[in-house]
Write an enzyme that holds these catalytic residues in place. Sequence first.
Site, PDB file in Angstrom:
ATOM      1  CG  ASN A  26      -1.600   1.171   1.607  1.00  0.00           C
ATOM      2  OD1 ASN A  26      -1.735   2.063   0.773  1.00  0.00           O
ATOM      3  ND2 ASN A  26      -2.098   1.253   2.839  1.00  0.00           N
ATOM      4  CE  LYS A  48       0.510   2.751   5.101  1.00  0.00           C
ATOM      5  NZ  LYS A  48       0.671   2.682   6.532  1.00  0.00           N
ATOM      6  CG  HIS A  93      -5.174   1.047   5.550  1.00  0.00           C
ATOM      7  ND1 HIS A  93      -4.735   2.011   6.431  1.00  0.00           N
ATOM      8  CD2 HIS A  93      -4.138   0.202   5.358  1.00  0.00           C
ATOM      9  CE1 HIS A  93      -3.466   1.739   6.730  1.00  0.00           C
ATOM     10  NE2 HIS A  93      -3.084   0.652   6.101  1.00  0.00           N
ATOM     11  CD  GLU A 102      -2.523   4.705   7.302  1.00  0.00           C
ATOM     12  OE1 GLU A 102      -2.588   4.934   6.083  1.00  0.00           O
ATOM     13  OE2 GLU A 102      -1.548   4.134   7.832  1.00  0.00           O
ATOM     14  CD  GLU A 157      -2.751  -3.590   6.815  1.00  0.00           C
ATOM     15  OE1 GLU A 157      -1.965  -3.959   5.946  1.00  0.00           O
ATOM     16  OE2 GLU A 157      -3.083  -2.397   6.975  1.00  0.00           O
ATOM     17  N   GLY A 191       2.700   1.626  10.637  1.00  0.00           N
ATOM     18  CA  GLY A 191       3.288   2.944  10.417  1.00  0.00           C
ATOM     19  C   GLY A 191       4.489   3.259  11.288  1.00  0.00           C
ATOM     20  CB  SER A 195       5.944  -2.705  11.740  1.00  0.00           C
ATOM     21  OG  SER A 195       5.537  -1.395  12.078  1.00  0.00           O
TER      22      SER A 195
HETATM   23  P1  13P Z   1       3.758  -0.299   7.434  1.00  0.00           P
HETATM   24  O1  13P Z   1       4.353  -1.546   6.839  1.00  0.00           O
HETATM   25  O2  13P Z   1       4.478   0.940   6.996  1.00  0.00           O
HETATM   26  O3  13P Z   1       3.596  -0.393   8.920  1.00  0.00           O
HETATM   27  O4  13P Z   1       2.272  -0.144   6.814  1.00  0.00           O
HETATM   28  C1  13P Z   1       1.468  -1.279   6.703  1.00  0.00           C
HETATM   29  C2  13P Z   1       0.197  -0.924   6.048  1.00  0.00           C
HETATM   30  O5  13P Z   1      -0.496  -0.012   6.445  1.00  0.00           O
HETATM   31  C3  13P Z   1      -0.210  -1.723   4.875  1.00  0.00           C
HETATM   32  O6  13P Z   1      -1.499  -1.407   4.464  1.00  0.00           O
END
Ligand code: 13P
Length: 261
Positions: free
Chosen positions: A10, A12, A98, A100, A170, A176, A216
């Site tokens: 992703n 983002k 997601h 977020e 997730e 993040g 992560s």
């Molecule tokens: P990170 O791997 O940067 O923690 O993000 C994971 C994520 O949000 C995948 O959708």
Amino acid sequence: MSKMVYLGSNLKMYKGVKDTVEFLTRLSDLTKDIDRSGLTLFIIPSYVTLESARKAVPNASILLGAQNMHWEEEGQFTGEISPRMLQEIGIDIIEIGHSERRHVMGENDFDENKKVLSALNHGFKALLCVGETLQQKELDLSDETLSTQLKIGLSGVDKKDIGRLWIAYEPVWAIGVNGIPASKEYADEKHAVIKDVLCGLFGSDADGIPVLYGGSVNPQNAEELAEMPNIDGLFIGRSAWDAEGFNKIIRATYPIFQKKP
Ligand code: 13P
């Protein structure tokens, strides 16, 4: 035959058109020797890059997803993007819910459900993200949270469509820059919970629904996560945004995933 392995990222709200096209072209080139009959490689860039992204790489090499989608085909929904618009570009996957979107943009399980149904009805693969917050984890509510998110999010999904349904686990606290990666044992345990709920909803047909881990994932923990029995793929953020780095993770984990029964 071994099971399909799912590895994706992703992007983002980071890469613009130029960077996305460069990244995809490089990743496609670096991974061109890997037989796609066992690997589904996918990238989910930002909306404005999708048309150029689709032209840059064929979907036989890299599937492309949208990070969100409105459930209606058209209407008075300023700022939203419809399934028809994404069909026109040739997008394969719709990422839904997601953390977020849920925790920064305020979406709830009922919104996610409308998006899941619409994505499946429009022929897309629907990638529903689920995961508990730190507070829910500390209150020992993780399993209930996952169960609620899945039962509402997948309500009304027809069994005939589950071949196009993917789930990403997730945990919010693991995602993040401030995230703490879940241990392989914890992640695997929650994947088992998710698979149990899916089995309750769809019976043995649910065996084919891939459950991917995200939060992560990095070059240090990717291999041990890949070894776990209930993890079918990885959904990576930061550690996959450089094509060389992602290629290394793909090459390190793909054989591990393939060897699992
Ligand atoms: P990170 O791997 O940067 O923690 O993000 C994971 C994520 O949000 C995948 O959708």
